[in-house]
Design a protein around this motif. Sequence first.
Motif, mmCIF file in Angstrom:
data_model
loop_
_atom_site.group_PDB
_atom_site.id
_atom_site.type_symbol
_atom_site.label_atom_id
_atom_site.label_comp_id
_atom_site.label_asym_id
_atom_site.label_seq_id
_atom_site.Cartn_x
_atom_site.Cartn_y
_atom_site.Cartn_z
ATOM 1 N N VAL A 1 0.852 -1.190 0.000
ATOM 2 C CA VAL A 1 0.000 0.000 0.000
ATOM 3 C C VAL A 1 0.887 1.238 0.000
ATOM 4 C CG1 VAL A 1 -1.862 -1.184 1.209
ATOM 5 C CG2 VAL A 1 -0.129 0.059 2.530
ATOM 6 N N ASP A 2 0.343 2.348 -0.508
ATOM 7 C CA ASP A 2 1.103 3.595 -0.505
ATOM 8 C C ASP A 2 0.964 4.299 0.846
ATOM 9 O OD1 ASP A 2 -1.391 4.814 -0.465
ATOM 10 O OD2 ASP A 2 -1.328 5.458 -2.561
ATOM 11 N N GLU A 3 1.452 5.546 0.918
ATOM 12 C CA GLU A 3 1.457 6.242 2.201
ATOM 13 C C GLU A 3 0.043 6.543 2.718
ATOM 14 O OE1 GLU A 3 1.188 9.463 -0.843
ATOM 15 O OE2 GLU A 3 2.287 7.593 -0.617
ATOM 16 N N LYS A 4 -0.966 6.421 1.845
ATOM 17 C CA LYS A 4 -2.352 6.653 2.256
ATOM 18 C C LYS A 4 -3.106 5.355 2.522
ATOM 19 C CE LYS A 4 -2.640 11.010 -0.299
ATOM 20 N NZ LYS A 4 -3.335 11.765 -1.380
ATOM 21 N N GLN B 1 -13.752 -1.295 3.458
ATOM 22 C CA GLN B 1 -13.278 -0.049 4.062
ATOM 23 C C GLN B 1 -12.605 -0.309 5.402
ATOM 24 O OE1 GLN B 1 -13.269 2.996 2.453
ATOM 25 N NE2 GLN B 1 -11.854 3.381 4.144
ATOM 26 N N HIS B 2 -13.159 -1.261 6.170
ATOM 27 C CA HIS B 2 -12.528 -1.626 7.441
ATOM 28 C C HIS B 2 -11.125 -2.193 7.189
ATOM 29 C CE1 HIS B 2 -15.973 -0.869 9.993
ATOM 30 N NE2 HIS B 2 -16.755 -1.637 9.237
ATOM 31 N N CYS B 3 -10.998 -2.993 6.115
ATOM 32 C CA CYS B 3 -9.691 -3.570 5.765
ATOM 33 C C CYS B 3 -8.699 -2.465 5.401
ATOM 34 C CB CYS B 3 -9.841 -4.539 4.602
ATOM 35 S SG CYS B 3 -10.882 -5.980 4.946
ATOM 36 N N TYR B 4 -9.156 -1.514 4.573
ATOM 37 C CA TYR B 4 -8.271 -0.424 4.153
ATOM 38 C C TYR B 4 -7.857 0.439 5.350
ATOM 39 C CZ TYR B 4 -9.857 -1.654 -0.554
ATOM 40 O OH TYR B 4 -10.149 -2.325 -1.718
ATOM 41 N N ASP B 5 -8.792 0.659 6.248
ATOM 42 C CA ASP B 5 -8.476 1.460 7.446
ATOM 43 C C ASP B 5 -7.408 0.766 8.294
ATOM 44 O OD1 ASP B 5 -10.318 3.338 6.646
ATOM 45 O OD2 ASP B 5 -11.910 2.635 7.996
ATOM 46 N N CYS B 6 -7.511 -0.564 8.394
ATOM 47 C CA CYS B 6 -6.517 -1.316 9.165
ATOM 48 C C CYS B 6 -5.153 -1.274 8.472
ATOM 49 C CB CYS B 6 -6.970 -2.771 9.336
ATOM 50 S SG CYS B 6 -8.336 -2.995 10.514
ATOM 51 N N ASP B 7 -5.165 -1.401 7.139
ATOM 52 C CA ASP B 7 -3.908 -1.330 6.378
ATOM 53 C C ASP B 7 -3.227 0.022 6.589
ATOM 54 O OD1 ASP B 7 -4.468 -3.827 5.429
ATOM 55 O OD2 ASP B 7 -5.120 -3.168 3.442
ATOM 56 N N TYR B 8 -4.031 1.076 6.545
ATOM 57 C CA TYR B 8 -3.498 2.429 6.716
ATOM 58 C C TYR B 8 -2.929 2.606 8.130
ATOM 59 C CZ TYR B 8 -3.469 7.536 7.121
ATOM 60 O OH TYR B 8 -3.100 8.844 7.336
ATOM 61 N N ALA B 9 -3.688 2.155 9.114
ATOM 62 C CA ALA B 9 -3.242 2.285 10.505
ATOM 63 C C ALA B 9 -2.006 1.434 10.764
ATOM 64 C CB ALA B 9 -4.374 1.874 11.455
ATOM 65 N N GLY B 10 -1.957 0.234 10.174
ATOM 66 C CA GLY B 10 -0.789 -0.622 10.340
ATOM 67 C C GLY B 10 0.455 0.000 9.730
ATOM 68 N N GLY B 11 0.300 0.583 8.551
ATOM 69 C CA GLY B 11 1.428 1.244 7.904
ATOM 70 C C GLY B 11 1.939 2.419 8.717
ATOM 71 N N ARG B 12 1.040 3.194 9.271
ATOM 72 C CA ARG B 12 1.434 4.339 10.107
ATOM 73 C C ARG B 12 2.173 3.877 11.363
ATOM 74 N NH1 ARG B 12 -0.833 9.466 9.715
ATOM 75 N NH2 ARG B 12 -0.712 9.631 11.989
ATOM 76 N N ALA B 13 1.718 2.795 11.942
ATOM 77 C CA ALA B 13 2.370 2.277 13.143
ATOM 78 C C ALA B 13 3.784 1.796 12.823
ATOM 79 C CB ALA B 13 1.538 1.142 13.745
ATOM 80 N N ALA B 14 3.928 1.122 11.679
ATOM 81 C CA ALA B 14 5.249 0.643 11.259
ATOM 82 C C ALA B 14 6.158 1.820 10.926
ATOM 83 C CB ALA B 14 5.106 -0.277 10.054
ATOM 84 N N MET B 15 5.580 2.856 10.331
ATOM 85 C CA MET B 15 6.350 4.060 10.008
ATOM 86 C C MET B 15 6.883 4.696 11.295
ATOM 87 S SD MET B 15 4.892 7.712 8.723
ATOM 88 C CE MET B 15 4.135 7.834 10.341
ATOM 89 N N ALA B 16 6.026 4.803 12.298
ATOM 90 C CA ALA B 16 6.427 5.432 13.558
ATOM 91 C C ALA B 16 7.497 4.607 14.278
ATOM 92 C CB ALA B 16 5.205 5.611 14.461
ATOM 93 N N ALA B 17 7.394 3.290 14.155
ATOM 94 C CA ALA B 17 8.351 2.414 14.843
ATOM 95 C C ALA B 17 9.611 2.179 14.015
ATOM 96 C CB ALA B 17 7.698 1.070 15.150
ATOM 97 N N CYS B 18 9.539 2.445 12.686
ATOM 98 C CA CYS B 18 10.663 2.196 11.764
ATOM 99 C C CYS B 18 11.058 0.718 11.764
ATOM 100 C CB CYS B 18 11.865 3.062 12.122
ATOM 101 S SG CYS B 18 11.580 4.816 11.875
ATOM 102 N N VAL C 1 5.213 -3.864 7.262
ATOM 103 C CA VAL C 1 6.645 -3.582 7.117
ATOM 104 C C VAL C 1 6.777 -2.240 6.408
ATOM 105 C CG1 VAL C 1 8.796 -4.285 6.002
ATOM 106 C CG2 VAL C 1 7.308 -6.002 7.068
ATOM 107 N N PRO C 2 7.377 -1.243 7.039
ATOM 108 C CA PRO C 2 7.450 0.091 6.412
ATOM 109 C C PRO C 2 8.420 0.126 5.238
ATOM 110 C CG PRO C 2 8.786 0.040 8.397
ATOM 111 C CD PRO C 2 8.069 -1.283 8.339
ATOM 112 N N ILE C 3 8.054 0.913 4.238
ATOM 113 C CA ILE C 3 8.938 1.182 3.099
ATOM 114 C C ILE C 3 9.326 2.648 3.220
ATOM 115 C CG2 ILE C 3 9.156 1.222 0.584
ATOM 116 C CD1 ILE C 3 6.891 -0.823 0.459
ATOM 117 N N MET C 4 10.609 2.895 3.535
ATOM 118 C CA MET C 4 11.033 4.255 3.822
ATOM 119 C C MET C 4 12.337 4.588 3.095
ATOM 120 S SD MET C 4 10.157 4.419 7.916
ATOM 121 C CE MET C 4 10.156 6.214 7.974
ATOM 122 N N ILE C 5 12.497 5.882 2.779
ATOM 123 C CA ILE C 5 13.727 6.391 2.174
ATOM 124 C C ILE C 5 14.067 7.708 2.842
ATOM 125 C CG2 ILE C 5 14.725 7.426 0.099
ATOM 126 C CD1 ILE C 5 13.317 5.438 -1.573
#
Length: 259
Positions: free
Chosen positions: A35-38, A63-80, A96-100
């Motif tokens: 998923v992308d950043e959104k 929509q519930h699935c997408y909301d969970c994906d978004y929240a999971g990505g944000r959590a991984a981003m915050a934790a790196c 798993v966050p994808i970061m640069i």
Amino acid sequence: MMNNKYPLQEILDVDRLQTLQDNFSKSMMIALVVVDEKGVPVTKPRGFSDFCARSRRNPALAQHCYDCDYAGGRAAMAACRPVVYRCYCGFVEFAVPIMIDNHYLGAFISGQVKVETSKETEIPYILAENGVWEENPMLVNLHENTKRMPYERFESTAYTLLHVASYLVEQAYANNIQRELHQKDLALTNELRKRVDIERSLHEAEFKALSYQINPHFLFNVLNTIGRLAFLENTQRTENMVLRQQLHVDSKSPHERSF
């Protein structure tokens, strides 16, 4: 930090990302989507459980699935790092966050499994638990028959994917930088070529201007020589004509002395 300075689709080749995702999903026998950043999917999901595949056909449940994906990505981003959680229907998943350069591009979302009950109860929900899916008997049956996976293997899979994703992103980022430097080199080369062309044109113009100044003097000297010869040979008419031409040449301004 959320930042779309580096859009995922511009850094990574989506087709190569799809191939990596599909092979990883098949080898590890686990669901996977990028998923992308959104939180919007950029790849076609692979290895999804029957429960999740059917749930996402329903716009409300999807929509519930997408909301969970978004929240999971944000959590991984915050934790790196990979973050393990339970989605709204109780399945265990990881992001798993994808970061640069500390910029979040998106995430690999994987899971849709059950783990040991003792471990499962310790895993927090990424969003509030929601039993709306229990209204559908078919989904209830599919949920009960979802496969289980040892938690240790599940967590190991997440960190393996993190290392693979990090390498892939770093390589893609390095290639992009190299491509940008090459384009800048080409632009600089073109600019230098233009400058050389301009300087050559200026030199040619200066030479032509100098030629215009020299030619009248050369002609004046030639006429003077002819005039002297006419004087010595006592050809008065020729001498007078040459004298008039000398006066005419001498009277011209530098800009008019073009022959």
